[in-house]
Design a protein around this motif. Structure first.
Motif, PDB file in Angstrom:
ATOM      1  N   THR A  26      42.787  25.868  37.980  1.00 45.39           N
ATOM      2  CA  THR A  26      42.530  24.564  37.355  1.00 45.39           C
ATOM      3  C   THR A  26      42.193  24.703  35.876  1.00 45.39           C
ATOM      4  OG1 THR A  26      40.210  24.688  38.041  1.00 45.39           O
ATOM      5  CG2 THR A  26      41.739  23.522  39.514  1.00 45.39           C
ATOM      6  N   ASP A  27      41.690  25.880  35.478  1.00 45.14           N
ATOM      7  CA  ASP A  27      41.361  26.137  34.075  1.00 45.14           C
ATOM      8  C   ASP A  27      41.220  27.644  33.865  1.00 45.14           C
ATOM      9  OD1 ASP A  27      38.656  26.900  34.839  1.00 45.14           O
ATOM     10  OD2 ASP A  27      38.103  24.786  34.842  1.00 45.14           O
ATOM     11  N   ALA A  28      40.928  28.035  32.641  1.00 47.76           N
ATOM     12  CA  ALA A  28      40.859  29.455  32.286  1.00 47.76           C
ATOM     13  C   ALA A  28      39.761  30.193  33.062  1.00 47.76           C
ATOM     14  CB  ALA A  28      40.653  29.615  30.779  1.00 47.76           C
ATOM     15  N   ILE A  29      38.631  29.538  33.290  1.00 49.35           N
ATOM     16  CA  ILE A  29      37.536  30.167  34.032  1.00 49.35           C
ATOM     17  C   ILE A  29      37.945  30.372  35.493  1.00 49.35           C
ATOM     18  CG2 ILE A  29      35.164  29.876  34.866  1.00 49.35           C
ATOM     19  CD1 ILE A  29      34.600  28.352  32.229  1.00 49.35           C
ATOM     20  N   ASP A  30      38.583  29.385  36.071  1.00 45.09           N
ATOM     21  CA  ASP A  30      39.056  29.501  37.450  1.00 45.09           C
ATOM     22  C   ASP A  30      40.018  30.681  37.581  1.00 45.09           C
ATOM     23  OD1 ASP A  30      39.403  28.709  40.184  1.00 45.09           O
ATOM     24  OD2 ASP A  30      41.229  27.635  39.619  1.00 45.09           O
ATOM     25  N   GLU A  31      40.902  30.845  36.597  1.00 42.62           N
ATOM     26  CA  GLU A  31      41.839  31.964  36.636  1.00 42.62           C
ATOM     27  C   GLU A  31      41.099  33.300  36.647  1.00 42.62           C
ATOM     28  OE1 GLU A  31      45.900  33.240  34.379  1.00 42.62           O
ATOM     29  OE2 GLU A  31      44.203  32.747  33.073  1.00 42.62           O
ATOM     30  N   ILE A  32      40.108  33.443  35.779  1.00 45.34           N
ATOM     31  CA  ILE A  32      39.352  34.698  35.724  1.00 45.34           C
ATOM     32  C   ILE A  32      38.602  34.943  37.023  1.00 45.34           C
ATOM     33  CG2 ILE A  32      37.334  35.790  34.660  1.00 45.34           C
ATOM     34  CD1 ILE A  32      38.378  35.012  31.978  1.00 45.34           C
ATOM     35  N   LEU A  33      38.014  33.913  37.591  1.00 40.55           N
ATOM     36  CA  LEU A  33      37.278  34.078  38.855  1.00 40.55           C
ATOM     37  C   LEU A  33      38.213  34.450  40.003  1.00 40.55           C
ATOM     38  CD1 LEU A  33      34.640  31.210  38.573  1.00 40.55           C
ATOM     39  CD2 LEU A  33      34.292  33.678  38.262  1.00 40.55           C
ATOM     40  N   ARG A  34      39.420  33.904  40.010  1.00 41.38           N
ATOM     41  CA  ARG A  34      40.406  34.274  41.028  1.00 41.38           C
ATOM     42  C   ARG A  34      40.800  35.751  40.877  1.00 41.38           C
ATOM     43  NH1 ARG A  34      43.426  29.874  43.507  1.00 41.38           N
ATOM     44  NH2 ARG A  34      42.622  27.893  42.741  1.00 41.38           N
ATOM     45  N   GLN A  37      37.932  37.994  42.095  1.00 40.17           N
ATOM     46  CA  GLN A  37      37.858  38.066  43.560  1.00 40.17           C
ATOM     47  C   GLN A  37      38.942  38.983  44.113  1.00 40.17           C
ATOM     48  OE1 GLN A  37      35.499  36.877  45.613  1.00 40.17           O
ATOM     49  NE2 GLN A  37      36.551  37.918  47.262  1.00 40.17           N
ATOM     50  N   TRP A  38      40.153  38.810  43.615  1.00 36.91           N
ATOM     51  CA  TRP A  38      41.273  39.632  44.063  1.00 36.91           C
ATOM     52  C   TRP A  38      41.049  41.096  43.690  1.00 36.91           C
ATOM     53  CZ3 TRP A  38      45.324  41.985  41.118  1.00 36.91           C
ATOM     54  CH2 TRP A  38      46.373  42.471  41.889  1.00 36.91           C
ATOM     55  N   SER A  39      40.553  41.345  42.476  1.00 40.52           N
ATOM     56  CA  SER A  39      40.281  42.715  42.024  1.00 40.52           C
ATOM     57  C   SER A  39      39.224  43.374  42.899  1.00 40.52           C
ATOM     58  CB  SER A  39      39.813  42.726  40.573  1.00 40.52           C
ATOM     59  OG  SER A  39      40.809  42.260  39.727  1.00 40.52           O
ATOM     60  N   MET A  40      38.188  42.633  43.228  1.00 42.07           N
ATOM     61  CA  MET A  40      37.124  43.180  44.074  1.00 42.07           C
ATOM     62  C   MET A  40      37.688  43.603  45.424  1.00 42.07           C
ATOM     63  SD  MET A  40      34.191  42.831  42.323  1.00 42.07           S
ATOM     64  CE  MET A  40      32.738  42.262  43.119  1.00 42.07           C
ATOM     65  N   GLU A  41      38.544  42.772  46.004  1.00 38.03           N
ATOM     66  CA  GLU A  41      39.154  43.113  47.288  1.00 38.03           C
ATOM     67  C   GLU A  41      40.057  44.336  47.155  1.00 38.03           C
ATOM     68  OE1 GLU A  41      41.078  39.464  48.439  1.00 38.03           O
ATOM     69  OE2 GLU A  41      39.164  38.420  48.650  1.00 38.03           O
ATOM     70  N   THR A  42      40.786  44.432  46.049  1.00 41.42           N
ATOM     71  CA  THR A  42      41.676  45.568  45.809  1.00 41.42           C
ATOM     72  C   THR A  42      40.877  46.854  45.627  1.00 41.42           C
ATOM     73  OG1 THR A  42      43.314  44.131  44.778  1.00 41.42           O
ATOM     74  CG2 THR A  42      43.476  46.483  44.285  1.00 41.42           C
ATOM     75  N   PHE A  43      39.822  46.807  44.824  1.00 36.47           N
ATOM     76  CA  PHE A  43      39.025  48.007  44.546  1.00 36.47           C
ATOM     77  C   PHE A  43      38.253  48.486  45.759  1.00 36.47           C
ATOM     78  CE2 PHE A  43      39.210  46.397  40.040  1.00 36.47           C
ATOM     79  CZ  PHE A  43      40.177  47.309  39.654  1.00 36.47           C
ATOM     80  N   GLU A  44      37.941  47.581  46.670  1.00 39.06           N
ATOM     81  CA  GLU A  44      37.269  47.981  47.920  1.00 39.06           C
ATOM     82  C   GLU A  44      38.145  48.949  48.715  1.00 39.06           C
ATOM     83  OE1 GLU A  44      34.375  46.873  49.807  1.00 39.06           O
ATOM     84  OE2 GLU A  44      33.538  46.018  47.976  1.00 39.06           O
ATOM     85  N   LYS A  45      39.469  48.761  48.618  1.00 38.76           N
ATOM     86  CA  LYS A  45      40.415  49.554  49.397  1.00 38.76           C
ATOM     87  C   LYS A  45      40.909  50.795  48.653  1.00 38.76           C
ATOM     88  CE  LYS A  45      42.179  45.172  51.028  1.00 38.76           C
ATOM     89  NZ  LYS A  45      43.296  44.262  50.845  1.00 38.76           N
ATOM     90  N   MET A  46      40.708  50.844  47.343  1.00 40.32           N
ATOM     91  CA  MET A  46      41.306  51.896  46.522  1.00 40.32           C
ATOM     92  C   MET A  46      40.370  53.092  46.354  1.00 40.32           C
ATOM     93  SD  MET A  46      43.066  51.623  42.732  1.00 40.32           S
ATOM     94  CE  MET A  46      41.809  50.633  42.048  1.00 40.32           C
ATOM     95  N   SER A  47      40.959  54.262  46.371  1.00 47.29           N
ATOM     96  CA  SER A  47      40.200  55.486  46.105  1.00 47.29           C
ATOM     97  C   SER A  47      39.730  55.480  44.658  1.00 47.29           C
ATOM     98  CB  SER A  47      41.094  56.700  46.340  1.00 47.29           C
ATOM     99  OG  SER A  47      40.515  57.848  45.754  1.00 47.29           O
ATOM    100  N   PRO A  48      38.465  55.827  44.403  1.00 47.50           N
ATOM    101  CA  PRO A  48      37.964  55.833  43.037  1.00 47.50           C
ATOM    102  C   PRO A  48      38.683  56.841  42.137  1.00 47.50           C
ATOM    103  CG  PRO A  48      36.196  56.359  44.605  1.00 47.50           C
ATOM    104  CD  PRO A  48      37.456  56.166  45.378  1.00 47.50           C
TER     105      PRO A  48
END
Length: 163
Positions: A26-34, A37-48
């Protein structure tokens, strides 16, 4: 070559996901928050160590990663800043070129974890704190109010989901 093909497919998928976030937001802030959230889910699964290993053992993959950062991610950061400026959500006096490059450097630095001890810091925490610092440096008073409302709502929803 197989590793390179997988990496190329991954970067294409990442581009498409970012484009979907832009379209759905809906706006620039919404894009960053999306994206957060997606990055957090991705990093949970990824080897450091994945990115460090790619740099060390797969130079062709690393080249694609650098190209993705310098071309695509930098463009997306710029676009988000410009969107936020137009909406009055970000501070107008900021220089888009400088801020976008500083943010890209933050993202790269946090991904390579050369400054962080993987055993001590989770990638998701590094990303969350980095984004929080970034947003608080660019948000206008209007943007800060919207950001706080959305994060408070997200926290409430998260608490309800965990009960």
């Amino acid at each position: 070559e197989m590793v390179e093909a997988v990496a190329i497919a991954y970067f294409q998928q990442e581009r498409q996901q970012h484009e979907n976030f832009t379209e759905e937001s809906t706006d620039a802030i919404d894009e960053i928050l999306r994206i957060l959230q997606w990055s957090m889910e991705t990093f949970e699964k990824m080897s450091p160590n994945l990115i460090l290993e790619a740099e060390k053992f797969y130079p062709k993959v690393w080249k694609h990663f650098e190209q993705f950062q310098q071309e695509y991610l930098l463009m997306k950061i710029r676009q988000n800043l410009e969107w936020g400026f137009l909406e009055g959500l970000y501070r107008q006096e900021l220089d888009v070129e400088i801020v976008s490059r500083i943010r890209l450097t933050q993202v790269i630095q946090s991904l390579t974890q050369s400054s962080f001890l993987p055993a001590k810091f989770k990638q998701t925490d590094i990303q969350r704190v980095s984004l929080d610092l970034y947003l608080h440096s660019i948000l206008s008073p209007k943007g800060l109010k919207i950001f706080q409302q959305r994060t408070n709502q997200r926290d409430k929803e998260s608490n309800i989901a965990h009960q």
